[in-house]
Design an enzyme around this catalytic site. Structure first.
Site, mmCIF file in Angstrom:
data_model
loop_
_atom_site.group_PDB
_atom_site.id
_atom_site.type_symbol
_atom_site.label_atom_id
_atom_site.label_comp_id
_atom_site.label_asym_id
_atom_site.label_seq_id
_atom_site.Cartn_x
_atom_site.Cartn_y
_atom_site.Cartn_z
ATOM 1 N N GLU A 1 30.993 48.007 35.155
ATOM 2 C CA GLU A 1 29.989 47.702 36.182
ATOM 3 C C GLU A 1 30.638 47.351 37.514
ATOM 4 O O GLU A 1 30.116 46.537 38.278
ATOM 5 C CB GLU A 1 29.029 46.596 35.709
ATOM 6 C CG GLU A 1 28.135 47.049 34.562
ATOM 7 C CD GLU A 1 26.905 46.179 34.375
ATOM 8 O OE1 GLU A 1 26.614 45.335 35.245
ATOM 9 O OE2 GLU A 1 26.225 46.345 33.344
ATOM 10 N N HIS B 1 28.683 38.341 32.229
ATOM 11 C CA HIS B 1 29.482 38.374 31.011
ATOM 12 C C HIS B 1 30.727 37.524 31.234
ATOM 13 O O HIS B 1 31.133 37.296 32.381
ATOM 14 C CB HIS B 1 29.932 39.805 30.674
ATOM 15 C CG HIS B 1 28.866 40.662 30.077
ATOM 16 N ND1 HIS B 1 29.003 41.289 28.864
ATOM 17 C CD2 HIS B 1 27.624 41.008 30.536
ATOM 18 C CE1 HIS B 1 27.906 41.983 28.596
ATOM 19 N NE2 HIS B 1 27.058 41.824 29.602
#
Length: 500
Positions: free
Chosen positions: A59, A328
């Protein structure tokens, strides 16, 4: 590919490998404080102690973010590659202490549907960022950095489970081929799977690699404590119903949905944080939703390598914004060359960053053998090895998805035919229209009707045709692997049978 001439801080050595993976949540226009967080991620990577050798990011969507990070860490990781894929990019980047000798972006053949534009998996062209890295001594290292299709429902009812399983099969083939070439293999990324799910078992078995966290802690969680399989595992192993933060992060390796992460807080708590009112999280606080989605896979256990340490890292906050650096947490592994691999539990005790609150008896129960662990697991969807039943369930999954897509294909092609007939009928009706406003309405109906029908026709005729052919290839490979492992003989299914 960036291959700056700046030399690394420390001389390269293949006696050890320091590896890190992080989903850095860098979606342009969507991820909050993206630039500030990405800049701090770069600084965190640069000052990591001991220095890192290989990093995989997911990402990392924008090239400017990649450039800023690569500039920040060039003294430690001078070689890097940003991977381009799909319409909006694959969001993958690899950083290395040593030169990247070869690179490929392998796109998954099954990867979402264009109709799910609000999810975006198809548009970003997800795949595997492959890099062949050559240290000055030792075997080449082949890195496979990926981000599998996101689950939008809970397994086994996830409509994309077939896509994610096929993706796991593809990356496993890539890693197996690298092993056959004699390379050290590292599989990094956000795999969007829980331990011992279909995808996880496939990668370990077909890819000839091991999940370094489960190698260290074979009795760690198989999902969030609110999930039925994990609830059953905890009940049968005599664990408390919900892990605390200490256990969640340092024993189970949870990287997603943990209470430590500010982006997983409630909307009210996040707003309070922005106004300077922080929320204190203690090591004893419950962490019911946390699970492990981020992994490091490695193949060197049979060639003199061992996991010296596996840990969840980058748990800190941005120094001024006070938010977590991503939605995350990162996973780090220290791999060392050794003649005799240390026992998993002994290594874990030596490397655990904080003192464990477990008793010795509890640890011994968790470190049970595979046969005992299997008895404590739910049979569906969790598995511990690839066998006859495993292949059968994959084929059932393929068959169910095939029937769904064939039905969708017929509906979309029928819509195109109906829309064409309505459009032609509307144009004909205009000739006999008594008033201008009626003609205008018929023109609007015809224009927008044929537009929608054409889109459905293209999706049904082109995309779904390609998808069903890719699914046919996947099914053949599964049946062939099943036969080679002692299963029934299979014959190639005529393609016409996929359309009827």
């Amino acid at each position: 590919m960036s291959n700056n001439k700046t030399e690394p801080v420390k001389p390269a050595s293949m006696s050890s490998l320091h590896v890190l993976t992080l989903n850095c949540w860098g979606l342009k226009y969507i991820s909050k404080y993206r630039k500030e967080r990405m800049a701090e991620i770069g600084r965190e990577l640069a000052r990591h102690d001991p220095p890192l050798d290989i990093v995989g990011l997911q990402e990392c969507w924008t090239y400017s973010d990649y450039q800023e990070i690569s500039t920040t860490i060039r003294d430690v990781l001078p070689y890097s590659k940003f991977y381009h894929s799909g319409i909006f990019g694959g969001g993958l980047a690899i950083f290395s202490r040593w030169p990247i000798r070869d690179s490929t972006m392998h796109r998954y053949t099954l990867n979402g549907r264009p109709t799910a534009f609000f999810r975006g998996d198809w548009y970003v062209g997800k795949g595997v960022a492959c890099a062949k890295i050559q240290p000055p001594d030792g075997s080449p290292i082949e890195v496979f950095n990926t981000h599998l299709h996101a689950p939008y429902e809970r397994e086994p009812n996830d409509s994309y489970i077939c896509h994610r399983t096929a993706q796991a099969w593809e990356i496993a083939k890539l890693m197996r081929a690298a092993t056959d070439r004699g390379s050290l293999v590292l599989g990094l990324g956000d795999f969007n799977m829980i331990p011992l799910s279909f995808a996880h078992v496939l990668i370990e078995d077909r890819g000839a690699v091991r999940d370094v966290w489960r190698f260290m802690t074979p009795g760690s969680s198989i999902g969030a404590s609110i999930d039925p399989p994990e609830q059953e595992r905890r009940r049968k192993l005599g664990e408390k119903e919900v892990p605390d933060v200490q256990e969640s992060i340092h024993y189970h390796g949870h990287t997603c949905d943990t209470v430590v992460n500010t982006w997983r807080w409630s909307k009210e708590d996040r707003k309070a944080l922005e106004k300077g009112r922080d929320r204190e999280i203690g090591l004893g606080d419950p962490d019911s939703h946390a699970k492990r989605l981020d992994y490091i896979f490695f193949n060197g256990f049979d060639s003199g390598w061992a996991v010296h340490e596996a840990s969840v890292t980058m748990t800190g906050r941005h120094p001024t914004l006070r938010c977590t650096l991503s939605d995350h947490l990162a996973v780090r592994a220290v791999l060392k060359r050794t003649e005799i691999a240390p026992q998993p539990e002994e290594t874990l005790t030596a490397s655990r960053p904080l003192r464990s609150t477990r008793s010795r008896a509890s640890t011994e129960v968790i470190a049970m053998d595979t046969e005992s662990l299997e008895k404590a697991l739910s049979k569906n969807p969790t598995k511990v090895e690839v066998g006859t039943e495993f292949y059968e369930q994959i084929l059932k999954m393929v068959e169910a998805y095939k029937l769904r897509e064939r039905k969708q294909r017929r509906w979309r092609l029928s819509h195109f035919v109906v829309a064409s007939v309505v459009s032609i009928g509307s144009f004909v009706a205009i000739w006999w229209s008594p008033r201008n406003f009626v003609s205008f309405i018929l023109l609007i109906v015809s224009t927008f009707g044929i537009m929608a029908g054409t889109i459905d026709g293209l999706i049904g005729g082109l995309f779904m045709g390609s998808e069903l052919r890719a699914l046919a290839e996947f099914e053949w490979e599964v049946r062939n692997a099943w036969e080679l492992s002692g299963g029934p003989e299979h014959k190639q299914i005529p393609l016409k049978d996929w359309w009827d």
